[in-house]
Design an enzyme around this catalytic site. Sequence first.
Site, PDB file in Angstrom:
ATOM      1  N   HIS A 156      -0.214   5.011   7.465  1.00 47.29           N
ATOM      2  CA  HIS A 156      -1.351   4.092   7.609  1.00 47.29           C
ATOM      3  C   HIS A 156      -2.543   4.854   8.159  1.00 47.29           C
ATOM      4  CE1 HIS A 156       2.471   1.975   8.438  1.00 47.29           C
ATOM      5  NE2 HIS A 156       2.001   1.144   7.534  1.00 47.29           N
ATOM      6  N   GLY A 200       0.797  -1.215   0.000  1.00 49.38           N
ATOM      7  CA  GLY A 200       0.000   0.000   0.000  1.00 49.38           C
ATOM      8  C   GLY A 200       0.831   1.267   0.000  1.00 49.38           C
ATOM      9  N   HIS A 201       2.177   1.110   0.052  1.00 47.83           N
ATOM     10  CA  HIS A 201       3.075   2.266   0.072  1.00 47.83           C
ATOM     11  C   HIS A 201       3.850   2.400  -1.233  1.00 47.83           C
ATOM     12  CE1 HIS A 201       2.057   2.306   4.245  1.00 47.83           C
ATOM     13  NE2 HIS A 201       2.630   1.143   4.473  1.00 47.83           N
TER      14      HIS A 201
END
Lengths: 331, 331
Positions: free
Chosen positions: A219, A56-57
């Site tokens: 996050h 997700g990064h």
Amino acid sequence: MKKFVNDPAKFVPEFMKGIVLANPGLLEFNEEFQMIKRKDAPNNARVSIVQGSGSGHEPAHVMAVGPGMLDGSCQGAVFAAPPVDACYETIKALASDAGVLVLVNNYQGDRMAWDMATEMAQAEGINVKQFHINDDVAVEDSLYTVGRRGVAGNFFVIKACGAAAAAGKSLDEVYAVAEKVNNSVRTMGVALTSCIPPAKGTTIFQIGDDEMEVGVGIHGEPGRRRDTIKPADVIVDELFDAVAQDIPFVSGDRVALMINGLGGTPISELYVLYARAHERAEQAGFTVVRNYVGEYCTSLEMAGASLTLLKLDGELETLLDAPAEVAVRIF
Amino acid sequence: MKKFVNDPAKFVPEFMKGIVLANPGLLEFNEEFQMIKRKDAPNNARVSIVQGSGSGHEPAHVMAVGPGMLDGSCQGAVFAAPPVDACYETIKALASDAGVLVLVNNYQGDRMAWDMATEMAQAEGINVKQFHINDDVAVEDSLYTVGRRGVAGNFFVIKACGAAAAAGKSLDEVYAVAEKVNNSVRTMGVALTSCIPPAKGTTIFQIGDDEMEVGVGIHGEPGRRRDTIKPADVIVDELFDAVAQDIPFVSGDRVALMINGLGGTPISELYVLYARAHERAEQAGFTVVRNYVGEYCTSLEMAGASLTLLKLDGELETLLDAPAEVAVRIF
């Protein structure tokens, strides 16, 4: 959910497969452990540089595998640390006579997985050291972190360590480079929107239409405060002051300046931020030797950005200048 | 409005200033005409390549200025053609003894501005030709276009013409390269969300939470149809079939394959799309010689993507391989 996905449970291996298909000469994919490695690694003549964290990064961490950068990376699910066995298998797959350096962004989940994997590998006689990156000045301790979080400064640690390893430095020397970069790099970010992990299907935090989260984590962790959205220059000023006062950076410093997009912010807006940040750096008496504007460490499609300053010296400038290659490229 | 802006009316010159501050050795900025040019252009030994269009499509067009790419670009407001005088001044500023090639994406506003500017420049004895790019297979005629629209295929026209100009080809030869690329490149896109131009402050079209626009234009123009969002592979299949059947591409073709993000879609999702597109290309008997995954021609923060195929031959492969440099870079 406004996303290009098939089965959300297969999102991570599917995008990893795409990365490897797009770089067939360079990379190979181990689907069982969600690991991508350089085809030509390990090389016993040099230290292997390894990382692995939640997905997700992107482009961090897995798209940073390539010559002069990471030798391999294993990915957990979106915003979840990789399992211990994946970390262990990644160390084993990249085990080099020269040693393995694991670069861990400072989150408790990642540290636990890599601590256990490192112990297991060491018990088998693999020469492996671990280094923790914690460049985020926003808060001490956080939702998933004791101490400061590791964010976009991670790019500079990888770049410098990758160059040092390629130059044949020893494990202790490459570790010292990681330490030096981490001691010299500071970041703070701001989010305008949340993001939606594919498997969750809903946002990770709530934020009003006129609000921003100053000092957000990648996050969605809370930062310093919730505030109404301010003009771009006012936002940059707050990020710049927080970052520049932290080491502190001082007049006369040579610096690298990064504006990192968090995923959903167009590059035009990042250059609006860069213009102000560059001016502030010059006003502070810094020389901006190198600059980086784009996406380096994101939070899926989160609208937002972070500002990073890295204090340079001759050694670090040489390491940043060294050739490198990753999956993310224009040409 | 979840954006990093100061005064929305100054959004374009502010991000252009950022681009030039980030590339001080390479580029210079004329604020009056919102024009960025290479510092070392024009060069009378080679053809100048020029473009200019509405803003909001970054990195196209203005971030594509650099060696082996565009010599200069003037920008209009977001989604508005540049004024005639800016186009005229851009041609004049890049006037070379070898001639000027203006690459225009096919929108009526841009064509009108560049037609007048080209005539004015020709009346002053400047050797200038104009070429229209129209790679979007989605629709014939559109909201702002007679004939097909020019979209991400533009990148390949610039890259090939820039390389041909750098190699010392004549204006007629570089024009022929533009024609060849444009005849060999096809694109179609899909949008999941609208975007918000800073000066407008609201979306440019309405779309439901479960809807996508298949064949969307980069200013939110309608495509082939509105549909419910489908799995990523189903979307790729429709884009791939529409593009591949258009020239048509045939088994045995050597191709470049691009997945272009429209601005708000994370690169992880683009690689999910790439994986399927690559597989479809192989199944069709194409050899994917080169691939491009990232943002090349966007619509601010629109969530969406386009798929482009370019049919290659030895000449085009050499032109794509030639060195080039632009504002958008990782290292």
